[in-house]
Design a protein around this motif. Structure first.
Motif, PDB file in Angstrom:
ATOM      1  N   GLY A 130       0.803  -1.223   0.000  1.00 19.32           N
ATOM      2  CA  GLY A 130       0.000   0.000   0.000  1.00 19.32           C
ATOM      3  C   GLY A 130       0.831   1.265   0.000  1.00 19.32           C
ATOM      4  N   PRO A 131       1.699   1.489   1.010  1.00 17.89           N
ATOM      5  CA  PRO A 131       2.520   2.709   1.021  1.00 17.89           C
ATOM      6  C   PRO A 131       3.408   2.858  -0.203  1.00 17.89           C
ATOM      7  CG  PRO A 131       2.490   1.698   3.183  1.00 17.89           C
ATOM      8  CD  PRO A 131       1.813   0.726   2.262  1.00 17.89           C
ATOM      9  N   ALA A 132       3.896   1.747  -0.745  1.00 13.87           N
ATOM     10  CA  ALA A 132       4.755   1.823  -1.932  1.00 13.87           C
ATOM     11  C   ALA A 132       3.985   2.359  -3.128  1.00 13.87           C
ATOM     12  CB  ALA A 132       5.335   0.450  -2.245  1.00 13.87           C
ATOM     13  N   ILE A 133       2.743   1.919  -3.290  1.00 14.47           N
ATOM     14  CA  ILE A 133       1.932   2.405  -4.402  1.00 14.47           C
ATOM     15  C   ILE A 133       1.552   3.862  -4.190  1.00 14.47           C
ATOM     16  CG2 ILE A 133      -0.324   2.185  -5.517  1.00 14.47           C
ATOM     17  CD1 ILE A 133      -0.072  -0.783  -5.318  1.00 14.47           C
ATOM     18  N   VAL A 134       1.187   4.224  -2.963  1.00 16.56           N
ATOM     19  CA  VAL A 134       0.847   5.611  -2.670  1.00 16.56           C
ATOM     20  C   VAL A 134       2.050   6.516  -2.938  1.00 16.56           C
ATOM     21  CG1 VAL A 134       0.205   7.227  -0.851  1.00 16.56           C
ATOM     22  CG2 VAL A 134      -0.948   5.017  -1.023  1.00 16.56           C
ATOM     23  N   GLN A 135       3.251   6.068  -2.569  1.00 21.24           N
ATOM     24  CA  GLN A 135       4.458   6.862  -2.794  1.00 21.24           C
ATOM     25  C   GLN A 135       4.720   7.058  -4.276  1.00 21.24           C
ATOM     26  OE1 GLN A 135       7.876   5.603  -0.576  1.00 21.24           O
ATOM     27  NE2 GLN A 135       9.318   6.555  -1.977  1.00 21.24           N
ATOM     28  N   ALA A 136       4.628   5.989  -5.062  1.00 22.67           N
ATOM     29  CA  ALA A 136       4.856   6.096  -6.503  1.00 22.67           C
ATOM     30  C   ALA A 136       3.816   6.993  -7.161  1.00 22.67           C
ATOM     31  CB  ALA A 136       4.833   4.706  -7.135  1.00 22.67           C
ATOM     32  N   GLN A 137       2.556   6.854  -6.735  1.00 28.36           N
ATOM     33  CA  GLN A 137       1.491   7.675  -7.308  1.00 28.36           C
ATOM     34  C   GLN A 137       1.668   9.145  -6.934  1.00 28.36           C
ATOM     35  OE1 GLN A 137      -0.685   6.589  -9.405  1.00 28.36           O
ATOM     36  NE2 GLN A 137      -1.980   8.404  -9.587  1.00 28.36           N
ATOM     37  N   THR A 138       2.098   9.399  -5.707  1.00 26.28           N
ATOM     38  CA  THR A 138       2.306  10.776  -5.261  1.00 26.28           C
ATOM     39  C   THR A 138       3.410  11.434  -6.072  1.00 26.28           C
ATOM     40  OG1 THR A 138       1.595  10.236  -3.011  1.00 26.28           O
ATOM     41  CG2 THR A 138       2.923  12.221  -3.291  1.00 26.28           C
ATOM     42  N   ARG A 139       4.537  10.737  -6.254  1.00 26.43           N
ATOM     43  CA  ARG A 139       5.637  11.296  -7.044  1.00 26.43           C
ATOM     44  C   ARG A 139       5.200  11.577  -8.483  1.00 26.43           C
ATOM     45  NH1 ARG A 139       9.097   7.707  -5.977  1.00 26.43           N
ATOM     46  NH2 ARG A 139      10.308   8.832  -4.396  1.00 26.43           N
ATOM     47  N   LYS A 140       4.453  10.658  -9.060  1.00 21.77           N
ATOM     48  CA  LYS A 140       3.953  10.831 -10.424  1.00 21.77           C
ATOM     49  C   LYS A 140       3.039  12.048 -10.517  1.00 21.77           C
ATOM     50  CE  LYS A 140       0.958   8.499 -13.793  1.00 21.77           C
ATOM     51  NZ  LYS A 140      -0.223   9.365 -13.595  1.00 21.77           N
ATOM     52  N   GLN A 141       2.163  12.211  -9.532  1.00 23.78           N
ATOM     53  CA  GLN A 141       1.206  13.313  -9.561  1.00 23.78           C
ATOM     54  C   GLN A 141       1.901  14.666  -9.446  1.00 23.78           C
ATOM     55  OE1 GLN A 141      -1.295  12.066  -6.387  1.00 23.78           O
ATOM     56  NE2 GLN A 141      -2.413  10.585  -7.629  1.00 23.78           N
ATOM     57  N   PHE A 142       2.920  14.754  -8.604  1.00 26.51           N
ATOM     58  CA  PHE A 142       3.625  16.021  -8.486  1.00 26.51           C
ATOM     59  C   PHE A 142       4.432  16.325  -9.738  1.00 26.51           C
ATOM     60  CE2 PHE A 142       2.351  16.107  -4.117  1.00 26.51           C
ATOM     61  CZ  PHE A 142       2.362  17.450  -3.790  1.00 26.51           C
ATOM     62  N   ALA A 143       4.944  15.299 -10.410  1.00 23.02           N
ATOM     63  CA  ALA A 143       5.627  15.512 -11.683  1.00 23.02           C
ATOM     64  C   ALA A 143       4.654  16.052 -12.725  1.00 23.02           C
ATOM     65  CB  ALA A 143       6.258  14.210 -12.165  1.00 23.02           C
ATOM     66  N   GLU A 144       3.440  15.536 -12.711  1.00 28.10           N
ATOM     67  CA  GLU A 144       2.421  16.016 -13.637  1.00 28.10           C
ATOM     68  C   GLU A 144       1.977  17.429 -13.290  1.00 28.10           C
ATOM     69  OE1 GLU A 144       0.561  11.636 -14.716  1.00 28.10           O
ATOM     70  OE2 GLU A 144      -0.284  12.793 -13.074  1.00 28.10           O
ATOM     71  N   LEU A 145       1.913  17.716 -11.994  1.00 30.16           N
ATOM     72  CA  LEU A 145       1.585  19.066 -11.557  1.00 30.16           C
ATOM     73  C   LEU A 145       2.642  20.064 -12.042  1.00 30.16           C
ATOM     74  CD1 LEU A 145      -0.061  21.042  -9.869  1.00 30.16           C
ATOM     75  CD2 LEU A 145       1.185  20.240  -7.852  1.00 30.16           C
ATOM     76  N   ARG A 146       3.899  19.696 -11.929  1.00 31.71           N
ATOM     77  CA  ARG A 146       4.978  20.559 -12.413  1.00 31.71           C
ATOM     78  C   ARG A 146       4.874  20.764 -13.920  1.00 31.71           C
ATOM     79  NH1 ARG A 146      10.905  18.730 -10.893  1.00 31.71           N
ATOM     80  NH2 ARG A 146      10.295  16.922 -12.145  1.00 31.71           N
ATOM     81  N   ALA A 147       4.503  19.711 -14.641  1.00 28.39           N
ATOM     82  CA  ALA A 147       4.342  19.835 -16.085  1.00 28.39           C
ATOM     83  C   ALA A 147       3.262  20.839 -16.447  1.00 28.39           C
ATOM     84  CB  ALA A 147       4.026  18.468 -16.693  1.00 28.39           C
ATOM     85  N   GLU A 148       2.165  20.876 -15.674  1.00 31.56           N
ATOM     86  CA  GLU A 148       1.094  21.845 -15.944  1.00 31.56           C
ATOM     87  C   GLU A 148       1.542  23.271 -15.644  1.00 31.56           C
ATOM     88  OE1 GLU A 148      -2.660  23.528 -16.810  1.00 31.56           O
ATOM     89  OE2 GLU A 148      -1.670  21.668 -17.412  1.00 31.56           O
ATOM     90  N   ILE A 149       2.315  23.442 -14.566  1.00 33.84           N
ATOM     91  CA  ILE A 149       2.852  24.773 -14.255  1.00 33.84           C
ATOM     92  C   ILE A 149       3.721  25.265 -15.404  1.00 33.84           C
ATOM     93  CG2 ILE A 149       4.392  26.068 -12.721  1.00 33.84           C
ATOM     94  CD1 ILE A 149       3.500  24.126 -10.462  1.00 33.84           C
ATOM     95  N   LEU A 150       4.598  24.400 -15.913  1.00 40.42           N
ATOM     96  CA  LEU A 150       5.498  24.794 -16.999  1.00 40.42           C
ATOM     97  C   LEU A 150       4.737  24.996 -18.308  1.00 40.42           C
ATOM     98  CD1 LEU A 150       8.507  22.423 -16.215  1.00 40.42           C
ATOM     99  CD2 LEU A 150       8.306  24.885 -15.740  1.00 40.42           C
ATOM    100  N   ARG A 151       3.699  24.192 -18.533  1.00 41.62           N
ATOM    101  CA  ARG A 151       2.900  24.374 -19.751  1.00 41.62           C
ATOM    102  C   ARG A 151       2.266  25.753 -19.787  1.00 41.62           C
ATOM    103  NH1 ARG A 151      -1.892  24.735 -21.569  1.00 41.62           N
ATOM    104  NH2 ARG A 151      -2.815  24.627 -19.480  1.00 41.62           N
ATOM    105  N   ARG A 152       1.689  26.170 -18.649  1.00 38.13           N
ATOM    106  CA  ARG A 152       1.059  27.491 -18.596  1.00 38.13           C
ATOM    107  C   ARG A 152       2.094  28.605 -18.727  1.00 38.13           C
ATOM    108  NH1 ARG A 152      -3.918  27.611 -14.274  1.00 38.13           N
ATOM    109  NH2 ARG A 152      -4.841  25.584 -14.791  1.00 38.13           N
TER     110      ARG A 152
END
Length: 201
Positions: free
Chosen positions: A175-197
């Motif tokens: 469980g924690p391993a999946i949550v950690q991987a998903q969290t890192r992925k989501q923040f990477a995607e969040l950064r991509a949206e900031i840079l896109r704008r």
């Protein structure tokens, strides 16, 4: 509005169902943007660990943008469903100065699993430095998250600390391993949206 979760799946593995529910909660709590191709997340520090029933998350991310540009994406709740594919809807339902309430509906997929959920959060804004969020109703017993935004030379450092108690069993290792991987992925995607704008502007 009350929290509601509906899950359909093609296997009988209840443990994975709970992992999916917890990961969806993280997706909503971090308000992460998603992209068609997942951006690189190798430089994003994300840790997840258990303290009794509580799950603790810490994230540290640098983005080549101003604090104001990062803030614009992190707090764009009324339009978040446009750039977060897992969100069916996202809207501010109450505002009192820098205190708001946000309601979100999401549809999340984990392999053979499909999860739908509703989430309502109270959010205190300290522009453009801090976002304090707590669950009012949703798919957890409780949760609080604090996101801080600070200038770092010509860039911005975004840190996030959260603590939540799931209302379902979370497998102690997987469980924690999946949550950690998903969290890192989501923040990477969040950064991509900031840079896109930023580049679009």
């Amino acid at each position: 509005m009350t929290g509601r979760t509906r899950l359909s799946h093609t296997t009988g593995d209840a443990g994975w169902r709970h992992v999916a529910a917890a990961a969806l909660g993280v997706a909503l709590l971090t308000a992460a943007a998603s992209a068609a191709v997942a951006p690189d997340d190798g430089d994003i520090a994300a840790t997840v660990h258990r303290e009794g029933r509580e799950v603790v998350i810490d994230v540290d991310m640098r983005v080549d943008a101003t604090p104001e540009e990062a803030w614009e994406v992190l707090t764009d709740y009324d339009h978040m469903s446009r750039f977060v594919p897992d969100l069916v809807s996202s809207r501010i339902i109450r505002r009192d100065g820098d205190r708001i309430e946000v309601a979100q509906q999401a549809r999340f997929h984990f392999g053979p699993f499909s999860l739908e959920a509703e989430n309502v959060r109270a959010i205190d804004l300290v522009p453009p430095r801090e976002i304090r969020s707590r669950l009012i109703s949703g798919d957890m017993l409780s949760s609080t998250f604090v996101t801080r935004i600070a200038p770092d030379g010509n860039a911005t450092q975004v840190t996030n600390h959260g603590e939540f108690i799931p209302n379902r069993w979370l497998p102690p290792f997987v469980g924690p391993a999946i949550v950690q991987a998903q969290t890192r992925k989501q923040f990477a995607e969040l950064r991509a949206e900031i840079l896109r704008r930023k580049h679009a502007a």
